[in-house]
Structure formats: C-alpha cells, structure tokens
Design an enzyme around this catalytic site. Structure first.
Site: not given
Length: 718
Positions: A220-221, A35-36, A606, A251
């Site tokens: 973002d997020e 995503k980044t 993770r 998430q």
C-alpha cells in the site's frame, strides 16, 4: 463457492485489479478511489478463489493501525481468521524477519530497538564523548544524516571520505554510532530495513525460502517507499513477477524524508510484464473539488496520468477568501466553523489545514476565545510520553543489560543521587574499555577512583535492576510491568510531583499495565522471543508511527502532511501565499515545487463537501511581517470552480486613510507608488495618524518595509 461478497461492491476498474491473474500489477489509485478496498478484496480473492494460503501472503502497509484495520476487514469478508499472513509496516516486518534470523544477520538474539528519541540521546552522548559542541554539530541534524544514509543503503564504510570538513565529521560520528550500536545490540528504525535487506541479499538460502513462501506480495502507499524499502521488495519478488502495488504519484509528498516517487517508474522498468489499472472514480468529493484538483495537478510534468471523476454532482464551488492579515484570516475561518456547528454539524468534520505548524496559534486563540473545542493533530502518542518511556527503559534494561540509552535514561530516574560526575566517569570507562555502561558501572562500583558514596549509589542501582529482573522472572507480562513501575519507584516519584501533569503521568503508567495485558491476550506468539521482548518491540514500533489518536467531537487542526489519508466534510486550506505555500525552500530547490503542488492536491482532495481556501494580504510569522502575493496554486485552479467571497461582520480593518502632512506635503493613498531619495521606489501599504503625526508604511523594492513620517520623508508620488 459464493464470490458475490468479494466482487459485488466493486466498480469495473476495482474488479479488474482484484480478479487479475497472479502477476506484477500497478494499481494507480487516485484520492478517494477505494484503494484500501482493492487491497482487502484482492487478498480475500486470493484466499477464497485462488485457494492461496494466508502463509503465502505478505502485505505491507505504512501504519500498524492500517494493518490492523485491513486484517479485520479481510476476516469479516471471509468470515474466518487470516492467521499466518504477514501483514504490517516495513519496520514491523523487517523486525519479524530479523528476530527469526538474528545470528545470521549479525545481531544478538536479545537486540533491542532504538526509537527516535533514544537514538537522539545516544547521538548526544557520542558527541559528548567526541568533545563536539552541540551548537556546531546539532544532534537532530546528525540523526537525520545517519538515517538518510541508511535509507539509501549506505553504511559508514561505504562513504568516500569527503573533502568537506563538516561532511568528514558527520562521517566520523556515523562510524562511532555504528560501532556503539553493534557493541550494545541496538537497532534503530532505519537499521531494521537496512539489516533485513542485507541479510536477504547476502544469504541465498533464506532468500530462496522467502521467495518461495511469499507467492503474493502486496504494498500500500507505494509512492511513499524509499530506496531501501524498494530494494527489499525487489529482492523478494523480482524473479517471480509477483509484486502487487497500490500507489498514486500525485500524492507523493514525503520526498523530504526519503520517499522516492521514482520507485513508481522503476517498478515499470523492473517488471516489464506488469499490468496497469487506474482507479479514477472518486467516492469522496464533489465535482467542483475534483475539477480544481485535476486542473492543479495537471501542471506537474512526468505524471503517469489519471483524471478523477464522480457521479455525485458538482456540489458547491470552492470559496476563496482574501484576508487583510492572519488575524482576519483566523477570525473568518473560526466564524464559519461556528456557523457550521450551529447548523447541527459535527465539529470533528471540520479541519483547518496549514503548511507550517507555526500557523496554528492564531486559529487556536480564536477557537479558545469562542469556546470551541479543538485538537491539534500530531500530539504525543501514548508510547512517546516521558513517563511511559521511563518505564519501558527499565523493562528494556531487564531484557538487555547492555542497552546504553535505557541505562542512561533511568540511572537517576527517579532521582537517586547519582550525579553528572559519576555518570561521566561511567561513560569514560565504557569508552576506554569498549564496553557497555552497565559493565563499566559494575567495574566502578567494585572499586576504582570514585568516592565511596558514589560507588555505593551505583551498586544500589545495579542491585535494584537485578532484583527487578528476579521478581519479574516467570510472571505474566502485565505483572512484570506492574512490578517494575511499582518497585522502581516511578509511581511514587510521579505521585510526589507538584504539577498539573502528575496525576496524568500516574494514570498513564497504570494504563501501561493494561496495555501489556491487552498485548499478551491479542498478540500472536513469536517463536524464540519472550513476551517481554515482543512487547518492547511493539512499543518501539508504535512510538514511530505518525498517526494520532482518534478524535473526539472537536475541530481538527493539522499540517497538510498530517492530513494525508484523512477526509472531512468541511476543509479550510489556509495561508496560500508565495513563500509559505509553496514554501520558500521549494522555490529555491529544483524539483521541490512539484512536490508542493502535490501537497496542495492532497489538501484539496481531503474535502468531501465544502472547501475554503484563504490567503492574507499581510502576515506576521516567525517574528517578521510580510506582504506576500497569493499562491500560484490559486491561479492554477479554473475560475469556474471558485467563488470569491467577502467577510460580512465586524472584522476590524484599518481605515483607508489619506494622510495629510503639515506644510502642504500632499496626500497619499494605500497602494500608491512613491519614491524616496534614499530608499528608492516603493508601494504604500498602511497609513495612520494626522497632521504632523501622519506616517505611512512603504514596501521598498530594495530596502524592504519602512515606517516614515510624512512631515520629514519628502516622498514623491510616481
């Protein structure tokens, strides 16, 4: 124009998001799906291909660190600086807006930011003034209440008077708190967002200006936004359909602090012409890990829907270990980490994730016993350390004499003999005169009811602050900081401390000078704002961040919430038991279980290469011993992705005894169901001793756990 560097590294879905024509867009980005990269390449595409000026871009992240990294990656990709672009956190951007329009927003130009600790101290002082007992009115609870109201866009005047006496008192404290902040020019974190939203909402001309300026707004997020953040974004973009958001409903794990997963659904309603792109290819984890994560999260209802996949192969199965108790669990985990390190792997690539911070103690003890270095993630950051906050309080008082929390923090730091009675007199006069503590201290130092010595000490402190301000005037920022920490007495004060931390405190204060020098060299000039005020705002905003410092090569221990955004080769998810994970609260509150499941999903994803999941058959936590069932989340993972293992080694476990009481009472085995005349039916959990000393531990359905002597208990087998 060579656009190859921008689009070549992207997969098809990423490329679709990056090169889309300007319009509202929701990028549903699964864990580890890049995503980044999409955000960075989208901004680069806008500037390089669409010829968009950096001044026309507003990009929102959730940490200053992420903003810095994104800006650096964009400039590397384009090979030129991206100055003029507004990129930062919601709080940082709201602060920037309010500094430019302080008067229009109803704030003094010298307003100061209250960080969380200073807000807490102010609330404690208000409780004291209102003669409210902290035992009954906990300051932390009131702080949470005030911030929660602001996050929902509600001021004290918006709240209908409650029928509940407790709620009415909270509302009263909120009103007094607002009056205090308004009078002294103080702005807490939640106020930054609320005030910025109100300013744009109520001022058509500035709103139109920023709507025209920011042709592209990227977030973002997005799943972590709260109500006021969404409202602020919606004001800027609703008429232009130019909101580009990246998020993942799977998430969303911060509902307890105000995040609204509903914002993802509101986005689709408020921007009906939006495009939806799903990023499902995972570049982090193995197929087995992703298979487990997909199956688990599929249990949640109302998802926007996606299925993570990888072309990297299945990898090793998830290992499941059932420990006898929390000590056995810790021994197993630490022993596996020891083997991992002996095989040549970096310790920093191993992480222990837990639901409750209280679980860390056992792992810390075992790691220390084996001499394995570790770090508990989430320790105090630089700007949160007490000595740094003392120095910043001096600097804030120089900038704004009416900053009451700073005044209170340093009036007797270092100790200068000003006692509690004197400070109480200052507070009382400030309350009666509706003025700041500084103004009250000036009045009292010139006369009044205080003894001569107390007046002299007050006058000395006021004179010191004035002299520090005079010395700092016209000096570079780092020299201002140096002057303050030297001449305030802080350096000498901590040097004289007879403690292990004294030297570290002095080093931290000296490092603050370096931080000021670096800030002065790197920060962009802000029109109308002094370098000192810029630096103080920077320090307050940094203190509010949740990310820790970069780790050395040591094992990493952290809560599952802290692990979001991180990844490791080797992950241990521990304590997967009903009542612990999922938490007891989630089992009692509607909607919380799904968030717990999302938290489990975050933990699983993770792991890059190996994942262990553990639970204990018995656990002592918070001073109580329990015998929990394995977490339902373990049952929700398909068995083809899991391998159950047993510890090989010298772990001490109780012998499964068949105690025999004297007098022919008969034998009992662990796990056997028994009946007691008083306590009813139960299950034998442990057994020890022989003959007349034989006893068993029984978990009774109604009476709980009891230790009983077999010679007298008269247990009956069922």
């Amino acid at each position: 124009m060579d656009i190859t560097p921008i689009i070549e590294p992207l997969n098809d879905a990423q490329r679709m998001a990056v090169t889309a024509p300007p319009t509202a867009m929701l990028v549903l980005a699964g864990a580890g799906s890049g995503k980044t990269r999409v955000l960075v390449h989208r901004i680069a595409w806008l500037m390089q291909v669409e010829a968009v000026s950096p001044n026309s871009i507003l990009s929102v992240t959730f940490t200053n660190k992420a903003a810095r990294e994104m800006r650096g990656r964009i400039e590397t990709l384009l090979n030129f600086p991206a100055g003029g672009m507004w990129m930062g956190t919601f709080h940082g951007l709201a602060h920037r807006l309010l500094r430019r329009h302080a008067r229009e927003a109803g704030l003094p130009e010298t307003f100061q930011i209250l960080d969380s600790d200073d807000q807490y101290r102010l609330i404690r002082r208000i409780l004291k003034n209102l003669e409210l007992d902290e035992a009954r009115w906990p300051p932390r609870q009131i702080q949470w209440y005030i911030n929660a109201q602001k996050d929902e866009g509600l001021r004290a005047r918006h709240l209908a008077e409650s029928y509940d006496p407790f709620e009415r008192q909270l509302q009263r404290v909120y009103r007094v708190y607002e009056e205090q902040c308004d009078r002294t020019g103080l702005v807490d974190f939640a106020e930054l967002l609320l005030r910025a939203h109100e300013f744009l909402r109520d001022n058509a001309e500035p709103l139109a200006h920023y709507q025209r300026r920011f042709r592209h707004v990227l977030v973002d997020e997005f799943q972590d936004t709260n109500s006021i953040q969404y409202a602020w974004l919606n004001l800027l973009t609703r008429d232009r359909n130019n909101l580009f958001v990246v998020g993942d409903d799977d998430q969303s794990i911060y509902g307890w602090r105000g995040a609204r997963i509903e914002n993802l659904y509101r986005f689709q309603q408020d921007y009906p012409a939006h495009q939806l792109v799903r990023l499902e290819q995972n570049y982090r984890s193995t197929g087995n890990i992703l298979g487990a994560a997909n199956a688990l999260i599929a249990r949640n209802e109302g998802r926007l829907g996606k299925n993570l996949w990888t072309d990297g192969g299945g990898g090793e199965p998830i290992r499941l270990y059932a420990a006898f108790n929390e000590q056995d669990e810790a021994y197993f985990v630490v022993d596996r980490i020891r083997q991992w390190a002996q095989e040549g792997h970096r310790r920093s690539e191993a992480a222990i994730l837990y639901r409750s911070n209280a679980q860390s103690r056992q792992f810390e003890e075992k790691l220390m016993a084996l001499g394995i270095p570790y770090r508990v993630y989430g320790g105090l950051r630089f700007f949160e350390r007490a000595e740094i906050k003392d120095a910043l309080a001096y600097l804030r008082l120089l900038s704004n004499r009416d900053d009451d929390p700073s005044f209170e923090r340093i009036i007797n730091t270092p100790t200068r003999g000003i006692g509690a009675r004197t400070l109480d007199a200052v507070r009382e006069l400030a309350r009666d005169q509706a003025c700041s503590l500084w103004q009250a201290a000036q009045l009292l130092s010139q006369g009044g009811s205080l003894p001569a010595r107390a007046r002299g000490l007050l006058a000395g402190f006021l004179a010191l602050a004035d002299e520090l301000a005079r010395q700092a005037r016209e000096r570079p920022l780092f020299e201002q900081v140096h002057q303050v920490i030297q001449h305030s007495g802080l350096i000498d004060y901590y040097r004289k401390e007879k403690s292990e931390q004294a030297e570290t405190r002095v080093e931290n204060l000296e490092e603050l000078v370096n931080a000021a020098r670096q800030f002065e060299n790197e920060a962009e000039a802000d029109e109308g704002l002094s370098r000192l005020d810029q630096f103080l705002a920077h320090a307050a905003l940094e203190a509010g961040e949740s990310q820790g410092d970069p780790f050395e090569d040591c094992v990493q221990l952290m809560s599952l919430h802290s692990a979001k955004g991180l990844e490791f080769d080797l992950v241990f998810m521990v304590g997967l038991e009903e009542g612990l994970f999922p938490s007891m609260q989630s089992l009692e509150e509607t909607g919380r279980l799904e968030e717990e499941r999302r938290l489990c999903y975050v933990g699983i994803t993770r792991a890059r290469r190996q994942l262990y999941m553990t639970h204990a058959e018995s656990r002592r936590l918070y001073g109580k011993e329990s015998y929990p069932r394995p977490s339902r989340f373990l049952r929700e993972i398909p068995p083809e992705h899991v391998q159950e293992i047993r510890m090989r080694g010298n772990v001490s476990r109780p012998v499964v005894a068949v105690p025999q009481a004297e007098g022919g009472a008969g034998g009992f085995k662990l796990g056997q169901r028994v009946s007691h005349a008083k306590f009813g039916e139960g299950v034998i959990l442990q057994a020890e001793g022989d003959g007349a000393q034989a006893r068993v531990q029984v978990n009774f359905a109604d009476a709980g756990t009891k230790w009983l002597m077999l010679a007298y208990a008269n247990l009956q087998a069922i």
